[in-house]
Design an enzyme around this catalytic site. Structure first.
Site, PDB file in Angstrom:
ATOM      1  N   SER A  57      10.707 -18.023  38.500  1.00  0.00           N
ATOM      2  CA  SER A  57      10.714 -17.240  40.470  1.00  0.00           C
ATOM      3  C   SER A  57      11.546 -17.556  40.852  1.00  0.00           C
ATOM      4  O   SER A  57      12.041 -16.858  41.428  1.00  0.00           O
ATOM      5  CB  SER A  57       9.193 -17.761  40.364  1.00  0.00           C
ATOM      6  N   GLN A 115      -0.300 -14.806  47.569  1.00  0.00           N
ATOM      7  CA  GLN A 115       0.969 -15.248  46.870  1.00  0.00           C
ATOM      8  C   GLN A 115       1.267 -15.119  47.934  1.00  0.00           C
ATOM      9  O   GLN A 115       3.222 -15.696  47.968  1.00  0.00           O
ATOM     10  CB  GLN A 115       1.767 -14.900  46.197  1.00  0.00           C
ATOM     11  N   ASP A 175       1.730  -8.476  44.381  1.00  0.00           N
ATOM     12  CA  ASP A 175       0.902 -10.336  44.313  1.00  0.00           C
ATOM     13  C   ASP A 175      -0.147 -10.329  45.027  1.00  0.00           C
ATOM     14  O   ASP A 175      -1.159 -10.855  44.354  1.00  0.00           O
ATOM     15  CB  ASP A 175       1.814 -11.003  43.873  1.00  0.00           C
ATOM     16  N   GLU A 233       2.098 -29.571  44.241  1.00  0.00           N
ATOM     17  CA  GLU A 233       2.961 -29.443  45.377  1.00  0.00           C
ATOM     18  C   GLU A 233       3.670 -30.828  46.699  1.00  0.00           C
ATOM     19  O   GLU A 233       4.138 -30.908  47.411  1.00  0.00           O
ATOM     20  CB  GLU A 233       2.651 -28.199  46.072  1.00  0.00           C
ATOM     21  N   HIS A 279      -4.942 -54.087  62.018  1.00  0.00           N
ATOM     22  CA  HIS A 279      -6.026 -54.259  61.118  1.00  0.00           C
ATOM     23  C   HIS A 279      -6.657 -55.426  60.532  1.00  0.00           C
ATOM     24  O   HIS A 279      -5.056 -55.575  59.448  1.00  0.00           O
ATOM     25  CB  HIS A 279      -5.896 -52.715  59.772  1.00  0.00           C
TER      26      HIS A 279
END
Length: 618
Positions: A338, A420, A416, A359, A31
């Protein structure tokens, strides 16, 4: 320190273009036009602002540079040549078999590369992680420079990074965007509209500078302004032309990723090879502030028969590891209550990083921190790590040593529902090159495996569970990576049950019921899903002739496939039956979920009884 005039820096930029053209011509690919647009940006940085000891790439005071537009590697390699890090002969090995100069740079090959790039939109997120280390942990004053292309600013990961950097006030971070207007197939979304990019960065709390990217003096002022800005990261938005300097290719479409059609003519037009060497500024003296070990590791201990969730053991063991090792850092995606990462946050707040619901940035920050010598443990729900899979894949290419923990795995989480439930995570992490995948079934096993993961290489994944499960191993039990535990065994076993995590307890209950019915079965806890214990599995296959895998995961790519691969070298293969999640779950209690998936004790008993009735075993 050598001082370079504007004319000398301009000449250096032309040389960088020439060397980019030459490297791509020698390779027959690459490139060069994407490299040529950013030549002044690189030349000014290298000659006037970058502080780096190429003889000591690990020097703690070195500034850090990330080429996010990794396809512009000819520009980076040309800069290395100008700095004396590589020779002209090596430059011309670009993209050849065995060369260190790959199509996209990787730290596995070159010690001056911070992270692998080439999957666009990852350089800035990792740069944020490096800057976080510098700002909050190392505190030695190095600057982090990221060179981005304008096309990659369409990636959402860039804006996760921008928001995180603004929130953390990372004034040691500068991103320079090479706004050359052209992407692979044509114009970019905003073309040369620098204001469009400036508004976006400013909205996330960045200081912005708009500049003519081919004006050496203007670019120099922009870098100086970035260095002097306090309390904000800086985005330098540079208007450039793709293929700058060669009339036949400058600002023209259809030439992305191609060597120049007439390289010798282009080199002549650019003024030929100048042989310029740059004396890069040396970094200031600095010392590393963190220690690898600072005390004895005192892991939590749980009594056999207790009911403890493995996610609880994860948080407690990680906190203990953080007390014994000064290089351990923890990151979480706003679910620390959690995942139980909050335990670490309370004990070691200075080494805890809240990444919020981002994330990709969670994993990228881990990679950046690891690049600076820290030992990251990053956690979120197992299902949500799938959003960051490309960052995990690229982390493996970087050779990054990071630990990832996925909680709330499988249908066993209960009400849930499927959004999940991590049901594909084992497959995802098993597919990553050089990864280690661990799935403990009790608290003591979790603590031991977490501690061992600190000394492993590559990507390490630990799968934890939401619900409390019986402790079946004593606190001092050892769990070597690559091993397993045989929990039930006899000379007359008819079938072998292979389980991990939550299904180990279902398998044990089933084995006891089957034994009472006169059907002895072997039970293997295959806590190390990768690498897998081939010896124990082969022994079980020889003795019983049939292996039944039971997993709280999709049938594809998980425990069953891991077991099958233990025999992929031509070893005698047994009958293999896989019990796995094959339907789309809804909301139900954990017990109802396991039953509906056909992986609870009753389903195992019924399945084994049917196998034995049809005499599938020797």
């Amino acid at each position: 320190m050598t001082t370079y005039s504007d004319q000398e820096v301009h000449a250096l930029a032309q040389q960088l273009r020439v060397d980019a053209v030459r490297a791509a011509a020698a390779a027959g690919s690459g490139h060069p036009t994407s490299s040529m647009s950013a030549a002044e940006l690189m030349a000014v940085l290298l000659a006037r602002h970058f502080r780096y000891d190429f003889e000591r790439p690990a020097h703690p005071g070195n500034d850090r540079f990330v080429l996010s537009k990794g396809h512009a590697s000819p520009l980076l390699y040309a800069a290395y040549k100008a700095a004396g890090a590589i020779s002209e002969a090596e430059l011309l090995t670009f993209r050849q078999l065995g060369s260190r100069l790959e199509g996209h740079p990787t730290p596995q090959r070159l010690p001056w590369v911070e992270t692998a790039t080439g999957s666009l939109g990852q350089g800035l997120p990792v740069g944020v992680g490096i800057a976080l280390a510098g700002k909050r942990l190392d505190r030695v004053g190095y600057q982090v420079h990221v060179l981005c292309g304008d096309s990659e600013l369409a990636e959402g990961s860039v804006w996760e990074a921008a928001e995180h950097a603004g929130f953390e006030h990372l004034d040691n971070l500068t991103v320079t965007v090479d706004v050359n207007r052209l992407g692979q197939r044509g114009p970019t979304r905003h073309g040369h509209d620098l204001d469009a990019y400036a508004r976006r960065f400013a909205a996330f709390g960045w200081h912005t500078v708009e500049v003519d990217g081919h004006d050496v003096a203007a670019v120099d002022r922009a870098y100086t302004e970035a260095r002097d800005t306090v309390g904000q990261p800086t985005a330098i938005l540079a208007r450039t032309l793709k293929g700058k300097g060669v009339a036949a290719v400058e600002d023209r479409e259809g030439l992305h990723g191609k060597p120049l059609p007439e390289p010798e003519e282009a080199i002549t037009e650019l003024g030929g090879d100048r042989g310029i060497h740059v004396d890069v500024q040396e970094p200031p003296a600095a010392r590393v502030l963190h220690s690898v070990r600072s005390g004895h590791l005192d892991l939590p201990r749980y009594e056999v028969g207790e009911e403890v969730a493995t996610r609880d053991a994860y948080g407690q063991a990680l906190t203990a590891l953080g007390s014994s090792r000064g290089d351990v850092v923890a990151l979480d995606g706003e679910v620390g209550d959690s995942t139980r990462a909050e335990y670490f946050a309370k004990e070691h707040p200075e080494r805890y990083f809240e990444c919020y619901i981002a994330e990709q940035q969670l994993v990228a920050s881990s990679v950046g921190l690891a690049a600076r010598g820290w030992l990251p443990y990053a956690s979120t729900f197992a299902a949500f790590l799938s959003r960051a899979h490309d960052f995990v894949r690229m982390a493996a290419i970087s050779g990054a040593g990071i630990n990832l923990a996925g909680s709330h795995a499988g249908v066993a989480i209960g009400q849930d529902g499927p959004s999940q439930m991590g049901l594909e995570d084992l497959a995802m992490f098993r597919a990553v090159h050089g990864s280690t995948v661990l799935y403990p079934c009790d608290a003591n096993q979790t603590a031991r495996l977490l501690a061992q993961s600190a000394d492993l290489d590559g990507i390490r994944y630990l799968r934890t569970s939401r619900g409390a499960m019986p402790v079946i191993y004593p606190p001092d039990e050892e769990f070597p990576v690559g091993g397993s535990k045989v929990l039930r065994s006899g000379s007359h076993d008819r079938v072998t049950l292979v389980a991990a995590g939550a299904t180990v307890h279902e398998a044990l209950t089933a084995a006891d019921e089957l034994a009472a019915a006169g059907i002895p079965v072997r039970v293997i806890d295959l806590y190390s899903v990768k690498p897998v214990d081939r010896v124990t599995l082969r022994d079980a296959a020889r003795d019983t002739g049939c292996l039944v895998t039971v997993e709280d995961h999709r049938a594809e790519g998980g425990l069953g496939d891991a077991v099958a691969e233990a025999f992929d070298d031509g070893s005698p293969a047994p009958r293999l039956v896989r019990l796995a999640v094959r339907t789309m779950p809804g909301s139900a209690t954990p017990e109802e979920q396991l039953r509906a998936a056909g992986i609870d004790a009753a389903s195992i008993v019924a399945g084994i009884a049917l196998l034995v009735e049809h005499a599938v075993t020797p």
